[in-house]
Design a protein around this motif. Structure first.
Motif, PDB file in Angstrom:
ATOM      1  N   VAL A   1      20.986 -23.401  22.227  1.00 61.22           N
ATOM      2  CA  VAL A   1      20.868 -24.619  21.427  1.00 61.22           C
ATOM      3  C   VAL A   1      22.263 -24.984  20.932  1.00 61.22           C
ATOM      4  O   VAL A   1      22.941 -24.160  20.303  1.00 61.22           O
ATOM      5  N   GLY A   2      22.688 -26.198  21.214  1.00 57.26           N
ATOM      6  CA  GLY A   2      23.982 -26.670  20.713  1.00 57.26           C
ATOM      7  C   GLY A   2      23.785 -27.360  19.376  1.00 57.26           C
ATOM      8  O   GLY A   2      22.842 -28.137  19.210  1.00 57.26           O
ATOM      9  N   ILE A   3      24.632 -27.051  18.424  1.00 55.95           N
ATOM     10  CA  ILE A   3      24.519 -27.695  17.113  1.00 55.95           C
ATOM     11  C   ILE A   3      25.817 -28.428  16.800  1.00 55.95           C
ATOM     12  O   ILE A   3      26.897 -27.830  16.809  1.00 55.95           O
ATOM     13  N   LEU A   4      25.702 -29.730  16.545  1.00 56.00           N
ATOM     14  CA  LEU A   4      26.871 -30.519  16.153  1.00 56.00           C
ATOM     15  C   LEU A   4      27.055 -30.358  14.651  1.00 56.00           C
ATOM     16  O   LEU A   4      26.210 -30.813  13.877  1.00 56.00           O
TER      17      LEU A   4
ATOM     18  N   MET B   1      21.966 -21.376   9.037  1.00 56.75           N
ATOM     19  CA  MET B   1      20.577 -20.965   8.805  1.00 56.75           C
ATOM     20  C   MET B   1      19.692 -21.263  10.022  1.00 56.75           C
ATOM     21  O   MET B   1      18.723 -20.545  10.270  1.00 56.75           O
ATOM     22  N   LEU B   2      20.045 -22.290  10.795  1.00 58.99           N
ATOM     23  CA  LEU B   2      19.313 -22.529  12.052  1.00 58.99           C
ATOM     24  C   LEU B   2      19.527 -21.341  12.998  1.00 58.99           C
ATOM     25  O   LEU B   2      18.574 -20.827  13.597  1.00 58.99           O
ATOM     26  N   ALA B   3      20.780 -20.910  13.109  1.00 61.58           N
ATOM     27  CA  ALA B   3      21.082 -19.791  14.023  1.00 61.58           C
ATOM     28  C   ALA B   3      20.360 -18.525  13.570  1.00 61.58           C
ATOM     29  O   ALA B   3      19.784 -17.789  14.386  1.00 61.58           O
TER      30      ALA B   3
ATOM     31  N   PHE C   1      23.111 -19.804  20.472  1.00 62.57           N
ATOM     32  CA  PHE C   1      23.603 -21.043  19.854  1.00 62.57           C
ATOM     33  C   PHE C   1      25.055 -21.283  20.225  1.00 62.57           C
ATOM     34  O   PHE C   1      25.798 -20.338  20.510  1.00 62.57           O
ATOM     35  N   LEU C   2      25.431 -22.547  20.227  1.00 61.29           N
ATOM     36  CA  LEU C   2      26.839 -22.924  20.367  1.00 61.29           C
ATOM     37  C   LEU C   2      27.076 -24.044  19.364  1.00 61.29           C
ATOM     38  O   LEU C   2      26.326 -25.018  19.325  1.00 61.29           O
TER      39      LEU C   2
ATOM     40  N   VAL D   1      20.085 -27.813  25.032  1.00 59.21           N
ATOM     41  CA  VAL D   1      19.558 -28.880  24.191  1.00 59.21           C
ATOM     42  C   VAL D   1      20.493 -28.975  22.982  1.00 59.21           C
ATOM     43  O   VAL D   1      21.116 -27.983  22.608  1.00 59.21           O
ATOM     44  N   ALA D   2      20.604 -30.190  22.420  1.00 57.89           N
ATOM     45  CA  ALA D   2      21.508 -30.345  21.270  1.00 57.89           C
ATOM     46  C   ALA D   2      20.779 -30.875  20.055  1.00 57.89           C
ATOM     47  O   ALA D   2      19.810 -31.634  20.168  1.00 57.89           O
ATOM     48  N   THR D   3      21.256 -30.450  18.883  1.00 60.92           N
ATOM     49  CA  THR D   3      20.736 -30.966  17.625  1.00 60.92           C
ATOM     50  C   THR D   3      21.888 -31.022  16.612  1.00 60.92           C
ATOM     51  O   THR D   3      23.033 -30.747  16.961  1.00 60.92           O
ATOM     52  N   PHE D   4      21.566 -31.402  15.377  1.00 62.13           N
ATOM     53  CA  PHE D   4      22.615 -31.691  14.395  1.00 62.13           C
ATOM     54  C   PHE D   4      22.497 -30.867  13.120  1.00 62.13           C
ATOM     55  O   PHE D   4      21.398 -30.616  12.648  1.00 62.13           O
ATOM     56  N   ASP D   5      23.662 -30.504  12.586  1.00 61.23           N
ATOM     57  CA  ASP D   5      23.691 -29.970  11.223  1.00 61.23           C
ATOM     58  C   ASP D   5      24.266 -31.056  10.328  1.00 61.23           C
ATOM     59  O   ASP D   5      24.172 -30.983   9.121  1.00 61.23           O
TER      60      ASP D   5
END
Ligand code: AMP
Length: 379
Positions: free
Chosen positions: A4-7, A15-17, A27-28, A64-68
């Motif tokens: 999972v990619g997090i911007l 906390m997501l990781a 995660f990346l 897949v990507a999501t946001f912080d």
């Protein structure tokens, strides 16, 4: 192996990781700060959100990507969405990035909002002040957070100072004038919507802010079922209108028993941190389940929970750790004035036990002011 990619690499990404580890996820994180605190748990690509080489490296190593962080430039979010699934969608992100677009959508969906007007020039500020009246708040439409980019106008005589403070940004980020809401309570709905459209909400949270920054959250909020159903109904309408996937938070003011929508956060939210220990499934785990198309977890609460934010510097942990329902979260950041560096959650089976624990922690950390409104609410 799913990555999972997090911007954004702040505490939300961290906390997501942490919550994704039991699901076997990798995660990346993409962040311009080498020492971003999520980097302590996940590999990072260090670079700006507009840095093409960094974006390339990020996109080619994730599923897949999501946001912080919601203020990722729209072009970068669109570029990424052409290459990898991105949740929530760039469209949902764009609406949440602009207070005017957000309030317009609320109105279109029949969700009440405070009076507001778009401001482009000094003349339009004067005209809006006549229409909306004082007190009111001038805010930047974009890039404001935690009370930043806001100027409170108490009387018309403050208009010059407000324009001097925010007028120079009018062209770049846009401005909006909002009527000041003399609310009895601030509430939030934290909810999740899956890829298949399934919607679940955690019980409503009551929030207390100090200088525009969240100080304490209580869940479940002590509100009646009808108000709670209305609030959750608003969040559901929004999530459906945006075809939203992931966790979304809706911040509301409650005045004279009526709800007015303040803003939408297209991500896991500070007012949902209590869900880590206070709910069957945390907002972080459910966000990951949603973006990966996995079944959503139960959002029921386990008793009563209060989250206390630590701003600036971490206090001593012992007072919280010695409580039966005390949980400590240190984000691994260096101290800096106004910075969110950690939080604690106190969980108890009854409101009385929770109030007692808050009183002990407040006394021991000399933070009586922070816990007092929550204790008062618990009765
Ligand atoms: P925001 O960045 O819009 O969430 O604002 C941060 C905090 O400032 C809110 O949680 C409120 O405590 C306060 N605030 C913002 N807008 C208003 C408003 N229109 N009326 C009263 N208080 C507000």
């Amino acid at each position: 192996m799913t990555t999972v990619g997090i911007l954004g690499g702040g505490q939300l990404a961290r906390m997501l990781a942490l919550s994704g580890a039991p699901l076997g996820l990798r995660f990346l994180v993409l962040d311009s700060a080498e020492d971003a605190c999520a980097g302590q748990f996940a590999p990072m690509v260090v670079g700006d959100y507009t840095d093409q080489a960094a974006l390339d490296q990020f996109a080619s190593n994730i599923d897949v990507a999501t946001f912080d962080f919601e203020n990722v430039p729209a072009e970068s979010a669109h570029w990424l969405a052409e290459r990898r699934p991105v949740f929530p969608s760039p469209r949902a992100l764009a609406v949440a990035q602009d207070r005017l677009a957000e309030k317009t959508l609320f109105l279109d969906l029949g969700i009440p909002v405070p009076d507001f007007a778009a401001i482009g020039t000094r003349e339009s500020l004067d005209a809006a002040l006549l229409k909306i009246g004082t007190p009111c708040i001038l805010k930047t439409r974009r890039l404001g957070y935690d009370g930043k980019g806001q100027f409170r106008i108490k009387t018309p005589a403050d208009a010059d100072a407000a324009w001097a403070a925010l007028g120079p940004q009018a062209d770049k980020v846009g401005l909006i004038l909002e009527g000041f809401v003399a609310f009895e309570r601030e509430l939030s709905v934290v909810a999740v919507r899956g890829r298949d459209g399934e919607f679940r909400a955690w019980p409503i949270t009551e929030n207390w802010h100090v200088d525009g920054v969240l100080s304490a959250s209580l869940a479940p909020a002590r509100v009646d079922d009808a108000l709670s159903a209305t609030a959750i109904g608003y969040a559901r309408k929004l999530a459906e209108a945006l075809d939203y996937v992931g966790v979304v938070a809706l911040e509301l003011f409650c005045r004279d028993g009526v709800l007015l929508a303040n803003e939408l956060a297209p991500r896991v939210h500070n007012s949902g941190h209590w869900t880590i220990e206070g709910s069957e499934t945390s907002q972080f785990q459910n966000h990951l389940r949603a973006v990966l198309g996995l079944p959503l977890g139960d959002t029921r609460v386990l008793g009563h929970a209060c989250m206390l934010n630590w701003i600036g510097a971490m206090p001593d942990a012992s007072a919280v750790l010695s409580e039966a329902g005390g949980h400590w979260h240190d984000y691994g950041k260096s101290s800096r004035e106004g910075r969110k560096v950690g939080h604690a959650t106190l969980r108890a089976d009854s409101t009385r036990e929770l109030a007692d624990a808050l009183r002990r922690v407040g006394d021991s950390l000399d933070r009586q002011e922070q816990v007092a409104p929550v204790i008062a609410r618990l009765g």
